[in-house]
Write a protein that holds these residues in place. Sequence first.
Motif, PDB file in Angstrom:
ATOM      1  N   VAL A   1       0.870  -1.180   0.000  1.00  0.00           N
ATOM      2  CA  VAL A   1       0.000   0.000   0.000  1.00  0.00           C
ATOM      3  C   VAL A   1       0.903   1.225   0.000  1.00  0.00           C
ATOM      4  O   VAL A   1       1.827   1.329   0.819  1.00  0.00           O
ATOM      5  N   ILE A   2       0.665   2.150  -0.945  1.00  0.00           N
ATOM      6  CA  ILE A   2       1.488   3.357  -1.056  1.00  0.00           C
ATOM      7  C   ILE A   2       0.646   4.564  -0.654  1.00  0.00           C
ATOM      8  O   ILE A   2      -0.455   4.768  -1.173  1.00  0.00           O
ATOM      9  N   LEU A   3       1.171   5.350   0.271  1.00  0.00           N
ATOM     10  CA  LEU A   3       0.505   6.583   0.697  1.00  0.00           C
ATOM     11  C   LEU A   3       1.430   7.763   0.423  1.00  0.00           C
ATOM     12  O   LEU A   3       2.663   7.617   0.445  1.00  0.00           O
ATOM     13  N   TRP A   4       0.871   8.921   0.180  1.00  0.00           N
ATOM     14  CA  TRP A   4       1.699  10.080  -0.138  1.00  0.00           C
ATOM     15  C   TRP A   4       1.001  11.367   0.264  1.00  0.00           C
ATOM     16  O   TRP A   4      -0.199  11.413   0.482  1.00  0.00           O
ATOM     17  N   GLU A   5       1.825  12.416   0.347  1.00  0.00           N
ATOM     18  CA  GLU A   5       1.351  13.769   0.607  1.00  0.00           C
ATOM     19  C   GLU A   5       2.241  14.731  -0.188  1.00  0.00           C
ATOM     20  O   GLU A   5       3.366  14.376  -0.564  1.00  0.00           O
ATOM     21  N   ASP A   6       1.743  15.938  -0.446  1.00  0.00           N
ATOM     22  CA  ASP A   6       2.602  16.991  -0.963  1.00  0.00           C
ATOM     23  C   ASP A   6       3.574  17.371   0.149  1.00  0.00           C
ATOM     24  O   ASP A   6       3.179  17.549   1.302  1.00  0.00           O
TER      25      ASP A   6
ATOM     26  N   ARG B   1       5.505  13.664  10.234  1.00  0.00           N
ATOM     27  CA  ARG B   1       4.773  13.158  11.406  1.00  0.00           C
ATOM     28  C   ARG B   1       3.325  12.812  11.056  1.00  0.00           C
ATOM     29  O   ARG B   1       2.819  11.744  11.439  1.00  0.00           O
ATOM     30  N   ASP B   2       2.660  13.687  10.293  1.00  0.00           N
ATOM     31  CA  ASP B   2       1.266  13.438   9.922  1.00  0.00           C
ATOM     32  C   ASP B   2       1.146  12.230   8.992  1.00  0.00           C
ATOM     33  O   ASP B   2       0.231  11.409   9.149  1.00  0.00           O
ATOM     34  N   LEU B   3       2.073  12.128   8.030  1.00  0.00           N
ATOM     35  CA  LEU B   3       2.015  11.006   7.087  1.00  0.00           C
ATOM     36  C   LEU B   3       2.302   9.685   7.793  1.00  0.00           C
ATOM     37  O   LEU B   3       1.648   8.672   7.512  1.00  0.00           O
ATOM     38  N   LEU B   4       3.255   9.687   8.703  1.00  0.00           N
ATOM     39  CA  LEU B   4       3.565   8.450   9.437  1.00  0.00           C
ATOM     40  C   LEU B   4       2.383   8.029  10.312  1.00  0.00           C
ATOM     41  O   LEU B   4       2.069   6.842  10.406  1.00  0.00           O
ATOM     42  N   LYS B   5       1.705   9.002  10.932  1.00  0.00           N
ATOM     43  CA  LYS B   5       0.521   8.694  11.744  1.00  0.00           C
ATOM     44  C   LYS B   5      -0.554   8.044  10.882  1.00  0.00           C
ATOM     45  O   LYS B   5      -1.149   7.025  11.275  1.00  0.00           O
TER      46      LYS B   5
END
Length: 227
Positions: A158-163, A170-174
């Motif tokens: 599963v791949i997650l991303w943010e700008d 911290r937010d992406l890891l959460k």
Amino acid sequence: MKDLYLSMILLIFIILVGGVILYLLKRDKRRNMDIEDKKKQTAQEFVNVIDIRDKFLYTRDGKILTYIKITPIDASLFSQREKSSITKTLTAELSAERKPFKILTVPRPADVSTLLNEYQNIFSNTTNQKQKELLRKEMNSLNDFALSGEEDERQFYVILWEDYTEGIERDLLKRTMEIASKFEGSGIKCNVLNKNKIARLCNLVNNPAYTNIEDSSFETTIPFLVQ
């Protein structure tokens, strides 16, 4: 006098030839360096990776990504009711996720090394000749199976991303840990990839010459990209 004149002409000719050869060598060296620079630039544009740190991959186009490796389950071992229950539970858990994510499936040659090591230990410790013969045939069969490359196993991510913005890690890891816990809550084991495992995944996807060995050193296989 004539001999001196001829010697001077010969010397001038040698100098001119040497100069031409030196110029051609420098030109070829410069051309080869330009070709290598273009290759590196092309590789960087293709892979789109700037850096990998901790559990994060940073891209040239301003994204930051995390990866969750999903441990596949054998659906044939479950009853229809159990499969339906797992599906409903996982659907309910993920329905609250409002941001997009991707599912990546990567095939790779089936890894039989663990089973081979187990057979080898039994073979070394047994004195039963019949058992040794059976184990020898089975190990030969497994070796042929692994070398043929005809069978593969699939790995799921599963791949997650943010700008990317400062402090977004911290937010992406959460968010990543929350989604991982949702899979765990449905009875599906998973883990968040660290730097080494992200590098191996990049090689597995982008480098056809790379063989994915779990305990390999990623520094010797990942292509380093020049900025």
